[in-house]
Motif scaffolding. Structure first.
Motif, PDB file in Angstrom:
ATOM      1  N   MET A   1      24.048 -10.464  -9.208  1.00 42.49           N
ATOM      2  CA  MET A   1      24.934  -9.362  -9.547  1.00 42.49           C
ATOM      3  C   MET A   1      25.952  -9.124  -8.435  1.00 42.49           C
TER       4      MET A   1
ATOM      5  N   ASN B   1      18.038   3.530  -2.913  1.00 45.24           N
ATOM      6  CA  ASN B   1      18.378   2.207  -3.397  1.00 45.24           C
ATOM      7  C   ASN B   1      18.851   2.246  -4.845  1.00 45.24           C
ATOM      8  N   GLU B   2      18.273   3.187  -5.632  1.00 43.33           N
ATOM      9  CA  GLU B   2      18.625   3.236  -7.047  1.00 43.33           C
ATOM     10  C   GLU B   2      20.090   3.650  -7.235  1.00 43.33           C
ATOM     11  N   VAL B   3      20.581   4.485  -6.318  1.00 43.54           N
ATOM     12  CA  VAL B   3      21.991   4.875  -6.378  1.00 43.54           C
ATOM     13  C   VAL B   3      22.861   3.643  -6.148  1.00 43.54           C
TER      14      VAL B   3
ATOM     15  N   ILE C   1      22.049   0.473  -6.815  1.00 41.96           N
ATOM     16  CA  ILE C   1      22.024  -0.373  -8.013  1.00 41.96           C
ATOM     17  C   ILE C   1      22.968   0.184  -9.064  1.00 41.96           C
ATOM     18  N   PHE C   2      22.903   1.499  -9.253  1.00 38.72           N
ATOM     19  CA  PHE C   2      23.740   2.163 -10.244  1.00 38.72           C
ATOM     20  C   PHE C   2      25.221   1.920  -9.947  1.00 38.72           C
TER      21      PHE C   2
ATOM     22  N   GLY D   1      26.351  -1.662 -10.579  1.00 41.86           N
ATOM     23  CA  GLY D   1      26.578  -1.914 -11.999  1.00 41.86           C
ATOM     24  C   GLY D   1      27.878  -1.302 -12.477  1.00 41.86           C
ATOM     25  N   ILE D   2      28.111  -0.049 -12.071  1.00 38.06           N
ATOM     26  CA  ILE D   2      29.336   0.649 -12.499  1.00 38.06           C
ATOM     27  C   ILE D   2      30.569  -0.104 -12.012  1.00 38.06           C
TER      28      ILE D   2
ATOM     29  N   ALA E   1      26.557  -6.461 -16.738  1.00 38.70           N
ATOM     30  CA  ALA E   1      26.945  -5.248 -16.021  1.00 38.70           C
ATOM     31  C   ALA E   1      26.275  -4.030 -16.648  1.00 38.70           C
TER      32      ALA E   1
ATOM     33  N   TYR F   1      22.725  -3.779 -15.630  1.00 39.22           N
ATOM     34  CA  TYR F   1      22.525  -3.212 -14.292  1.00 39.22           C
ATOM     35  C   TYR F   1      22.770  -1.710 -14.278  1.00 39.22           C
ATOM     36  N   VAL F   2      23.809  -1.266 -15.013  1.00 39.06           N
ATOM     37  CA  VAL F   2      24.093   0.171 -15.047  1.00 39.06           C
ATOM     38  C   VAL F   2      22.901   0.915 -15.640  1.00 39.06           C
TER      39      VAL F   2
ATOM     40  N   GLY G   1      20.111   1.019 -13.216  1.00 38.43           N
ATOM     41  CA  GLY G   1      20.359   2.037 -12.201  1.00 38.43           C
ATOM     42  C   GLY G   1      20.105   3.426 -12.750  1.00 38.43           C
ATOM     43  N   MET G   2      20.515   3.644 -14.026  1.00 40.60           N
ATOM     44  CA  MET G   2      20.329   4.955 -14.634  1.00 40.60           C
ATOM     45  C   MET G   2      18.843   5.285 -14.759  1.00 40.60           C
TER      46      MET G   2
ATOM     47  N   ARG H   1      16.404   4.188 -12.996  1.00 42.54           N
ATOM     48  CA  ARG H   1      15.769   4.436 -11.701  1.00 42.54           C
ATOM     49  C   ARG H   1      16.287   5.706 -11.045  1.00 42.54           C
ATOM     50  N   LEU H   2      17.528   6.068 -11.382  1.00 40.18           N
ATOM     51  CA  LEU H   2      18.076   7.322 -10.864  1.00 40.18           C
ATOM     52  C   LEU H   2      17.410   8.508 -11.543  1.00 40.18           C
TER      53      LEU H   2
ATOM     54  N   ASN I   1      12.672   6.188  -9.795  1.00 41.68           N
ATOM     55  CA  ASN I   1      11.871   4.988  -9.537  1.00 41.68           C
ATOM     56  C   ASN I   1      10.416   5.097 -10.000  1.00 41.68           C
TER      57      ASN I   1
END
Lengths: 348, 337
Positions: free
Chosen positions: A250, A294-296, A298-299, A302-303, B135, B138-139, B142-143, B145-146, B150
């Protein structure tokens, strides 16, 4: 066509957007993120991008050829596991050689299937990716492999110690590779042929370029650089973990596209991808320094990727929509009809 | 080979090519029986094991049926399937406290929204389908996990009613006559609907032209954008259904719930005779492809090949099938990939 000043400025901004982004991110984070603008942090940022910058070299060349290599993540891990697993038998030199050859072999298989069997590169590399993941677990038995000999620690120390401020040998390896391939792509005829092959394969073929050979070469290069990235990384950490290359795909795809390499091929550059990786890493380091998780990261990653893909696609869409339209002629016509109407109405 | 561009398009050849896939499935069954006869594996032919195969096929098959539409329309695959499955599972569990039906509905709506987003961006702006859906994957990851920090979530930790939890558990576990699981019923229904839509409706026929040649489809006045959008929505919808079934099976909302389903579905589609260039293939064939994958996995597990080595075998089979497919098409002069 006459260009207004604003348009050409926009075009210029688009051309150098990656350098602008780097400056903006760097300035913003230096001003606001705690402990960002420090020698130690900068060194760790550079160390962190060493692997992905190396991997991005080959990936960008493949993308310039108009293809996609999804197997880079598994090749990184594969090469790392091979290096650490074979080291007790072959010694470091032998193990590294085998790992590089392994990466080259995967690239060769990818390239042959894409160029000769004419299968879509996404499909081929999706297959090799799965195959490699299986082999990695088969070879390693599902555990990470670490080597704790004096020699391994000595190599790790050497690669991680700064030669001059900011630059460690692992960063230097990446810089040298990037410089070499960038110069090759820009300054030699063979290098520029990659752009031709990516831009229009049949035209390139008609111009006498052996397109198959360039496609295969691109995939082999991608395999080799991914392998080198993985090898250097495991040498530094003296252990090959099985999730080493997990996030690289990614990361490298985003960076390559943000850097301005066209997904349709024929446009782009290795250096631009690496600058994009540097910008992204600064952004992510900043996010972590702000105390976010870390999750922020990844987010956001992706964005950013989604935004850039959308932006590129929209630019092409707009271009096709307005293809052949001449806005200045339309404006002139409108002005003229208005003038005629005024005259008919008897106004001055 | 079912193909509008061939000189003769008989329904006979159509049936034959689909039958070929099932022939291979039968061959694999025979292989399993043979291995049992030689004593290499035990109880392959037992009813319980057959049931296991069918249950495993059902989940992959449901995803594959939806994704077939994406492949058929010439857009290869939807890589956002894994996290769509995970995300909708989370949402359903989270919403269970408002009752089972609302939770189900919200999960389906969210799934459809993801499909709409994919379809809109890819259909309208012609974004690269693989990179875009990656993409989105991944978004969404991320969502997940946000939003849930987690953490995995369980149906009984949100104060949801007993009845809702029981109903949620039943998505995977409900068996008609103590035999046929609900996922299998859904698969059969989806295959019948899918086959009908693909071959008997104007949407299916238009999608075939879209997949064969986007330009030609556009120039002949087909609303290609709408067709592409609908195919991505169908894909996301089936991914949601499978995601709910997987979440119900594991009784936990986890971001890795759908991991690997994208590749399994693509493999089933390719083995089922649907070409990745688009516009060729049948849903019945894809069902056969899912069956082959299911039987193969089962045999490999019984023989004692680990999950990861199974990946290796699947990857190799995938490459071989795609390679021979491309070569034979090219030899017949039908290659336009």
């Amino acid at each position: 066509m006459r260009r207004s000043g604003r348009n050409s400025l926009l075009a210029l901004g688009d051309k150098y957007r990656i350098y602008i982004l780097l400056v903006v991110v760097f300035t913003f984070m230096s001003l606001f993120a705690p402990k960002f603008f420090a020698l130690q942090n900068m060194t760790s940022v550079l160390n962190a991008i060493a692997m992905n910058a190396t991997v991005a070299i080959g990936f960008t060349v493949v993308m310039i050829c108009g293809q996609l290599d999804l197997s880079i993540g598994s090749v990184i891990t594969f090469a790392g596991v091979l290096t650490m697993g074979l080291q007790p038998v072959l010694g470091f030199a032998g193990a590294i050689a085998v790992a590089v050859l392994g990466g080259a072999f995967v690239g060769l298989v990818n390239g042959l299937l894409v160029a000769k069997a004419k299968i879509n590169s996404f499909i081929v590399t999706l297959g090799t990716m799965t195959l490699l993941q299986g082999s990695i677990y088969q070879f390693s038995g599902g555990n990470s492999i670490s080597v704790s000999t004096d020699q391994a620690f000595a190599i790790s120390d050497f690669l991680g110690k700064s030669l001059v401020p900011l630059v460690t040998p692992r960063v230097l390896i990446a810089i040298l590779l990037v410089a070499m391939v960038e110069l090759f792509m820009r300054r030699t005829r063979s290098g520029r042929n990659f752009f031709l092959v990516g831009g229009n394969r049949s035209t390139a073929w008609l111009a006498g370029i052996n397109t198959d050979r360039f496609l295969i070469a691109a995939f082999v290069l991608s395999g080799v650089t991914a392998a080198i990235g993985g090898i250097v990384s495991v040498l530094v950490s003296t252990a090959a973990t099985l999730n080493l290359g997990e996030n690289s795909l990614m990361y490298v795809i985003s960076a390559t596209i943000i850097g301005g390499t066209a997904m349709s091929g024929g446009k782009g550059g290795v250096l631009r991808s690496v600058v994009a990786i540097l910008s992204l890493e600064m952004l992510y380091t900043g996010i972590i320094l702000f105390g976010l998780g870390n999750e922020v990261k990844i987010f956001f990653a992706g964005i950013i990727l989604a935004y850039v893909v959308l932006y590129e696609a929209y630019a092409v869409y707009r271009h096709e929509k307005t293809l052949g339209q001449r806005p200045e002629l339309m404006k002139e016509l409108a002005a003229r009809t208005a003038a005629t109407r005024d005259r008919k109405a008897g106004r001055p | 080979m079912s193909d509008l561009r061939t000189v003769r398009t008989g329904s006979f050849s159509n049936i034959m090519s689909t039958a070929g896939v099932y022939g291979i499935a039968v061959l694999f069954l025979a292989l399993g029986a043979l291995l049992q006869a030689t004593g290499a594996i035990g109880n392959f032919l037992s009813p319980q094991n057959m049931l296991n195969i069918v249950d495993a096929v059902a989940l992959v098959g449901i995803v594959a049926v939806g994704m077939s539409f994406v492949t058929y329309s010439g857009h290869f695959a939807d890589m956002s399937v894994p996290t769509t499955m995970g995300f909708t599972g989370y949402i359903c569990i989270e919403m269970l406290r408002y009752g089972f039906l609302p939770a189900l509905l919200v999960a389906l709506v969210v799934g459809v929204l993801i499909g709409l987003l994919n379809g809109f961006v890819i259909g309208k702006f012609r974004a690269n389908p693989i990179i875009w859906t990656l993409a989105v994957n991944y978004v969404t990851m991320g969502m997940i996990r946000l939003i849930w920090a987690n953490k995995q979530i369980y149906p009984d930790m949100r104060g949801s009613g007993e009845k809702a939890i029981a109903l949620f558990d039943a998505i995977y576990r409900l068996r008609f006559f103590h035999l046929i699981g609900l996922p299998l019923v859904m698969l059969v229904v989806l295959v019948i609907i899918g086959q009908f839509v693909l071959t008997r409706t104007s949407f299916g026929v238009k999608l075939k032209l879209t997949g064969s040649s986007l330009r030609a489809a556009k120039l002949s006045g087909i609303a290609v954008e709408r067709g592409i959008m609908l195919s991505f929505v169908l894909c996301a919808l089936t991914a949601t259904i499978a995601g709910l079934a997987v979440t119900s099976l594991s009784r936990v909302g986890a971001w890795y719930n759908g991991a690997g389903y994208d590749f399994k579905a693509v493999t089933a589609i390719v083995i089922g005779g649907m070409t990745l260039a688009g516009g060729r293939g049948t849903i019945l064939g894809v069902l056969g492809g899912s069956l082959i994958i299911g039987i193969l996995n089962n045999i490999m597990t019984l023989v004692g090949i680990g999950t990861f080595s199974q990946d290796m075998v699947r990857g190799a089979i995938f490459i071989i099938v795609v390679g021979t497919n491309a070569l034979s098409l090219r030899r017949l002069g039908r290659d336009d990939a």
